[in-house]
Enzyme design. Structure first.
Site, PDB file in Angstrom:
ATOM      1  CE  LYS A  61      -3.781  -2.517   2.172  1.00  0.00           C
ATOM      2  NZ  LYS A  61      -4.494  -2.923   3.381  1.00  0.00           N
ATOM      3  CD  GLN A 105      -3.554  -4.522   6.450  1.00  0.00           C
ATOM      4  OE1 GLN A 105      -3.717  -3.454   5.849  1.00  0.00           O
ATOM      5  NE2 GLN A 105      -3.780  -5.692   5.871  1.00  0.00           N
ATOM      6  CG  ASP A 128     -10.118  -0.636   4.862  1.00  0.00           C
ATOM      7  OD1 ASP A 128      -9.686  -1.086   3.780  1.00  0.00           O
ATOM      8  OD2 ASP A 128      -9.544  -0.805   5.952  1.00  0.00           O
TER       9      ASP A 128
HETATM   10  N1  GUN Z   1      -6.569  -7.062   5.683  1.00  0.00           N
HETATM   11  C1  GUN Z   1      -6.795  -7.794   4.568  1.00  0.00           C
HETATM   12  N2  GUN Z   1      -7.497  -7.069   3.670  1.00  0.00           N
HETATM   13  C2  GUN Z   1      -7.718  -5.859   4.220  1.00  0.00           C
HETATM   14  C3  GUN Z   1      -8.376  -4.681   3.776  1.00  0.00           C
HETATM   15  O1  GUN Z   1      -8.938  -4.582   2.674  1.00  0.00           O
HETATM   16  N3  GUN Z   1      -8.375  -3.634   4.650  1.00  0.00           N
HETATM   17  C4  GUN Z   1      -7.815  -3.706   5.879  1.00  0.00           C
HETATM   18  N4  GUN Z   1      -7.875  -2.637   6.672  1.00  0.00           N
HETATM   19  N5  GUN Z   1      -7.183  -4.786   6.318  1.00  0.00           N
HETATM   20  C5  GUN Z   1      -7.144  -5.851   5.487  1.00  0.00           C
END
Ligand code: GUN
Length: 292
Positions: A61, A105, A128
């Protein structure tokens, strides 16, 4: 063998990596124009603990932010962090006018309520798309909210391949709040117009339901669960799963499915890069929304 002709049908591969790069290029141009108006989009990523897979995702990211010209700040917290400590960090990011997007996350440390975290992020910074306000807008069919990244990425893959979704039978395998549930809503929305069935661990006769799907979305995290007998000939098959197995990574869809499917998303290089591209787009949109 007399009377039989073996035809090796091979599905078209939906290249999420290439499509994700194209989307990031578009985001990058819009980021430049926003910077010209004095706003530098800024994403804050909170990660608690040292789950190795989560650290890989967060690094990806951060790299994507760099490519798009988005500022990223990463807040590392110990794995022993409790809900109150995480909420305190979120609260300070909520009130910081220079931060446009906030992502905590998953998975959160053991025992920490992820729904409480999702509800604590300001809806306009919730890149998200997990806040009840954003999910509520999705249910209401209202544009303007921030939508969950993985299902949004899948929708883009469907659009880019030009497959007909109106009246198509879609089956979503898995009912998670991150993928399965929002995915089903997006597929059923006016404009996409699929007829959607959600199947899950309590569903009986899963394989025959999946076998009727024109669009099959596998999002359960069980390596190679979907065999070729589960798949209708010519179906559009989306593999959201990504599991670590001996010898590498495996999706939820068995490789032999490409003999019957019309389209298939690879693992890796399919849904994963699209999720990140959608996160970049959501961060840009969050910054744009906070400008006007
Ligand atoms: N962990 C796995 N996929 C995601 C996601 O799309 N967002 C977040 N915040 N954590 C994740």
């Amino acid at each position: 063998m007399p009377g039989y002709v073996r035809v090796n049908v091979s599905a078209r591969i939906v290249d999420g990596k290439a499509l994700g790069i194209k989307i990031q290029e578009e985001v990058s141009e819009r980021v430049s124009s926003l910077k010209g108006q004095g706003v530098a989009p800024h994403l804050a990523v909170v990660i608690a603990g040292d789950d190795p897979a989560s650290h890989v995702y967060v690094r990806n990211k951060e790299r994507a932010c760099e490519r798009c010209g988005i500022i990223s700040t990463r807040i590392d917290m110990p794995g022993s962090s409790n809900l109150e400590e995480i909420l305190e960090v979120v609260s300070s990011l909520n009130s910081d006018p220079n931060i446009h997007g906030i992502l905590v996350q998953s998975p959160a440390p053991d025992g920490v309520d992820e729904l409480a975290i999702a509800s604590s992020i300001l809806p306009q910074k919730d890149v998200d798309g997990f806040h009840p306000v954003n999910l509520g807008k999705l249910v209401q069919g209202r544009a303007g909210g921030l939508m969950p990244c993985t299902p949004s990425g899948v929708m883009r893959m469907l659009e880019s391949s030009g497959v007909k979704t109106r009246g198509a039978r879609a089956v979503v395998l898995g009912r998670s709040r991150i993928v399965g549930m929002p995915m089903a809503l997006m597929l059923a929305q006016p404009g996409c117009d699929a007829s959607v069935t959600i199947v899950h661990s309590k569903t009986e006769d899963i394989s025959s339901i999946c076998n009727q799907a024109d669009i099959l979305i596998a999002a359960v995290g069980r390596p190679h669960m979907v065999g070729k007998e589960w798949v209708k000939k010519g179906a559009f098959v989306v593999d959201v799963g990504i599991s670590r197995v001996e010898g590498g990574l495996a999706g939820d869809v068995s490789p032999e499915v490409s003999e019957v499917a019309g389209w298939i998303t690879p693992v890796p290089g399919g849904v994963g890069p699209m999720t990140i591209a959608m996160l970049m787009e959501n961060t840009l949109r969050a910054a744009e929304m906070q400008l006007f």
